[in-house]
Each structure stands twice: as structure tokens, then as C-alpha cells.
Enzyme design. Structure first.
Site, PDB file in Angstrom:
ATOM      1  N   ASP A  96       0.855  -1.189   0.000  1.00  0.00           N
ATOM      2  CA  ASP A  96       0.000   0.000   0.000  1.00  0.00           C
ATOM      3  C   ASP A  96       0.893   1.242   0.000  1.00  0.00           C
ATOM      4  OD1 ASP A  96       0.841  -0.732   2.515  1.00  0.00           O
ATOM      5  OD2 ASP A  96      -1.155  -0.796   3.407  1.00  0.00           O
ATOM      6  N   GLU A 166      -5.542   3.527   4.058  1.00  0.00           N
ATOM      7  CA  GLU A 166      -5.952   4.163   5.320  1.00  0.00           C
ATOM      8  C   GLU A 166      -7.415   4.584   5.310  1.00  0.00           C
ATOM      9  OE1 GLU A 166      -4.267   4.097   7.897  1.00  0.00           O
ATOM     10  OE2 GLU A 166      -2.162   3.902   7.322  1.00  0.00           O
TER      11      GLU A 166
HETATM   12 ZN   LIG Z   1      -2.344   2.728   9.070  1.00  0.00          ZN
HETATM   13 ZN   LIG Z   2      -0.810   0.550   7.424  1.00  0.00          ZN
END
Ligand SMILES: [Zn+2]
Ligand SMILES: [Zn+2]
Length: 439
Positions: A96, A166
Site C-alpha cells: 500500500d 488508510e
Molecule cells: Zn495505518
Molecule cells: Zn498501514
């Protein structure tokens, strides 16, 4: 004499097993300065969720250079890098890319000074306080290693750089944009996350549930407002909402099987403007966490039932009952590690890194949208594991007092990035080579 020959044979066997492991470790060691340069650059230039254009460009460029076929702009800023290398499983490796709306306070020489605007329109500092910069650097390390070692495995690698973890948007956005239809559909999926509870270089994992179902619930408790000196002419929403908050505590303490786990936290309670006005509504923001769909349902239904029940008890008219909204688009499903992949990978890790570097851990109540891939592809073998990030000196100084150490999402979180990246690159490479072993 015979014993000597036997010993020599055993040594030769051990060396052939150890040689590739050592080679991998040394190759990563040689690459580490380059990966650290990339890490520091990503750390100094963090980007908010769904705005990761610069990071994505770097990921795409590095994967292309390593020999992958790269598609950018998948689900926003997502990157899909494919390396087809003969028959076999299709392994997806995910990193990510997003950072957090937070002003960095680590004091690192390459600390971020970036600023940006959140989707709520808030001007903010930006920081890689969750360590996704280490995830990206290790992802590049793995892409380079596996491309260089392609004679040693067979199958297809699908490496994805995901936006918006997130905000729990990115995995869904990539899936909606054809991640599993436009590209080879994975049979296996792997990821890691840096850990602020393990010393640097340790590997941690959970069997089964690893991270939780996360739901956000908005409640508007409506009453009948009036003068603070005349409560008998009103239906006070603050008193009612306070009762609701208290009753919600019984969902976990009285309705849940004591051997199961869940959380109901009221994170925000807002009402009123002035000492002597009884307002006509109160607003609650609630986070709800669980591991199974059944317990999730029980909690969400229970919240609605308690809100209505308390409102009836308070004499609120039928047309002023509380409204309860579950923010379904933001819901994050639990991330579950599947048994076969978890067991074989951890057996490989123990053989490769040694027993003392691999540790079974309890699941956590945090959320992670990595779990969405397995839900989109039933039967997908899926595993996310932890790589310890606490610098050794800090770990030793804390002497078991975890409260003295910064957590993930802290403006002070400064992992031993070199150890995280080296360990994660090696672990993901080892795990990938096991899945894509020539049969
Ligand atoms: Zn995080
Ligand atoms: Zn994370």
C-alpha cells in the site's frame, strides 16, 4: 574414516540447502543501499490516500525496469505489474502506498515537510506514520529479486501497488477497476505490514483472523428542545444519548459470548450550544470491531435496537426516534489468513530465518482492506504477516514497557527501516519462491 565421509556428506547437503538462502540474503544486502535511497525519497515525499501519484510513478518505473509489464491508473493511482514465467500458480504481492494526515515529529534528517488537503478539505501535514514507505521499498526489492531469479520459479507474479488503504478505499477501487478480470486472477495473495510491537527483524503472524471487521456508525439522537430551566417541557437528547452510550456497553459485556472478541467505542458525542438550552439533538460517532460476519451483525443490530429502546423509554415521539446509519461504503471486512498458505509459509520462514525470529501473535482489532481481495475471490489463499520495526536499542531500553514506545500512526514512529526492508524483502521472496516452486 567412514564417520568422516558421512560428516562430509552431511555438510555438503547442508551447504546445498544453505547456499541459495545465503545467496538471496547477500543479493538483498547488495541492493539495500538502493532500496534505502528509494525509502528515504518516499518518506520525505508522502502522499495522502488516493492522491499517491508520485509514489505510484516510482513503483511503476522500478517494476518496469525490473522487467514487469506495468499498468498504471488502476482504481485511481494503483499500479499492476505482471511477470508471466511459465505454468503454475498466480501470486499477487501487494504493497500500500498512502501516508497519513499528520505532522511528522521524528526529527529524522529526511523527515517529511509535505502538506496536503484531506478529502474532508482539511489542510494538514503528511507523514508515512504507518510505514507504507517500507512496504513500497520492500515491494521493489522483491520485484528485483524475483525477476533476477526467474529460472528458479514457475508461475505468474502480479505485483500491485495499492492506493488508499488508510481510508479503506483502495482495494475496492482496484477491484472495481478490473483487478481480477483485466489481469491474471490470483490463486495466492501475500502482504506484510511493519509492526510497532515487535523488535526490528522479527516476523509475527496470526492464524485465521489477523485484523478486524471495522464499521463506522453515525447516530443522531433526537429529542424535543427547550429552556434549560424547564426540562419537563422537553425530551432531553443529552440525557437520552448518555443512557444509550451506557447501554451500548452491554453489547460486549452482556450479549457477546465471553470467549469471543468485539469492540464498541463511542468516539464522538456532540450536542448543544449553551448552558441553558436543551438542544433537540445529539450526535454520536461509533466504531464497531469484530472478527466474524455473525458478531458484526449482532453488534450493528444491537446498536439500532438499544437506540430505539432507550428512546421509547424516554418518551420520545415515534417521529423523533434516533437515526442509525452504518457507513457501508467505509466498512472494512476482517482480514483472515488462510490455513494452508500460513502453515507452509511459516514453516519456510522458520527453516530460513530460524525459530527465534518467527513468532505467533494475537490478532489485532485494527482494520486493513487487504481482506477485501479474499472476499472478492473465494478460495484465494491469503496471508498478511508482520515485520518488526522497533529499533533494537529502543526495544532494549523499553524493557517490556510498550506504552513508552510510539505506535503506528504516531508522529514519532520511526522504524528501523533498513531492517524492516531487508527482512520483508527476504521474507516475501522466500514465501513467493515457495508458492511458485517448480514442480
Ligand atoms: Zn495505518
Ligand atoms: Zn498501514
Amino acid at each position: 574414516m567412514r564417520r568422516k565421509i558421512l560428516a562430509a556428506m552431511l555438510l555438503a547437503c547442508a551447504m546445498t540447502a544453505a547456499a541459495p538462502a545465503q545467496e538471496l540474503n547477500q543479493a538483498i544486502g547488495r541492493d539495500l543501499p538502493s532500496l534505502m535511497e528509494i525509502y528515504r525519497d518516499l518518506h520525505a515525499n508522502p502522499e495522502l490516500s488516493m492522491q499517491e501519484t508520485r509514489s505510484a510513478a516510482r513503483m511503476a518505473e522500478e517494476a518496469r525496469r525490473a522487467g514487469f509489464t506495468v499498468t498504471s491508473g488502476v482504481g485511481g493511482t494503483g499500479v499492476v505489474a505482471v511477470l508471466e514465467n511459465g505454468p503454475g500458480p498466480v501470486l499477487m504481492l501487494r504493497a500500500d502506498m498512502d501516508a497519513l494526515p499528520l505532522e511528522e515529529r521524528t526529527g529524522l534528517p529526511f523527515a517529511s515537510r509535505a502538506r496536503g488537503t484531506t478529502r474532508e478539505g482539511l489542510d494538514t501535514g503528511i507523514m508515512h506514520a504507518c510505514g507504507h514507505d517500507t512496504h513500497m521499498a520492500a515491494w521493489i526489492g522483491v520485484a528485483r529479486r524475483l525477476a533476477a531469479m526467474r529460472s528458479q520459479w514457475s508461475g505468474t507474479l502480479v505485483m500491485i501497488a495499492q492506493p488508499g488503504e488508510e481510508t479503506s478505499q483502495g482495494a475496492r477501487a482496484m477491484l472495481d477497476d478490473g483487478l481480477f478480470t483485466r489481469f491474471p486472477r490470483p490463486t495466492h495473495a501475500l502482504a506484510f505490514h511493519d509492526s510497532a510491537t515487535l523488535p526490528a527483524g522479527m516476523i509475527g503472524y496470526s492464524d485465521g483472523p489477523a485484523l478486524a471487521n471495522v464499521d463506522s456508525v453515525d447516530m443522531v439522537v433526537r429529542g424535543v428542545g427547550g429552556h434549560g430551566a424547564a426540562p419537563h417541557t422537553t425530551r432531553d437528547p443529552i440525557v437520552l444519548a448518555s443512557r444509550i452510550v451506557t447501554s451500548l456497553q452491554t453489547l460486549v459485556s452482556r450479549e457477546l459470548d465471553p470467549l469471543d472478541s468485539a469492540v464498541v467505542t463511542v468516539g464522538s458525542f456532540q450536542a448543544g450550544t449553551k448552558h441553558n438550552i436543551i438542544s433537540d439533538e445529539a450526535r454520536l460517532l461509533i466504531t464497531v470491531r469484530s472478527y466474524t460476519p455473525e458478531i458484526r451483525r449482532m453488534l450493528l443490530d444491537g446498536i439500532a435496537r438499544i437506540a430505539r429502546g432507550e428512546a421509547i423509554a424516554a418518551g420520545v415521539p415515534e417521529d423523533r426516534m434516533p437515526t442509525v446509519t452504518v457507513r457501508e461504503p467505509e466498512a472494512t471486512p476482517a482480514t483472515v489468513n488462510t490455513e494452508a498458505l500460513t502453515q507452509t509459509t511459516m514453516a519456510r520462514f522458520r527453516a530460513h530465518f530460524g525459530e527465534d525470529r518467527v513468532q505467533r501473535m494475537r490478532p489485532v482489532m485494527a482494520g486493513e482492506d487487504f481482506g477485501r481481495f479474499r472476499i472478492a475471490q473465494p478460495g484465494l489463499e491469503s496471508l498478511i504477516f508482520w515485520v518488526g520495526g522497533i529499533p533494537q536499542a529502543r526495544w532494549a531500553a523499553a524493557n517490556g514497557d510498550m506504552a513508552s514506545l510510539p505506535s503506528l500512526h504516531s508522529p514519532f514512529w520511526a522504524p528501523d527501516a533498513e531492517r524492516v526492508i531487508a527482512t520483508a524483502t527476504e521474507a516475501l521472496s522466500v514465501a513467493a519462491l515457495e508458492v511458485l516452486r517448480r514442480r
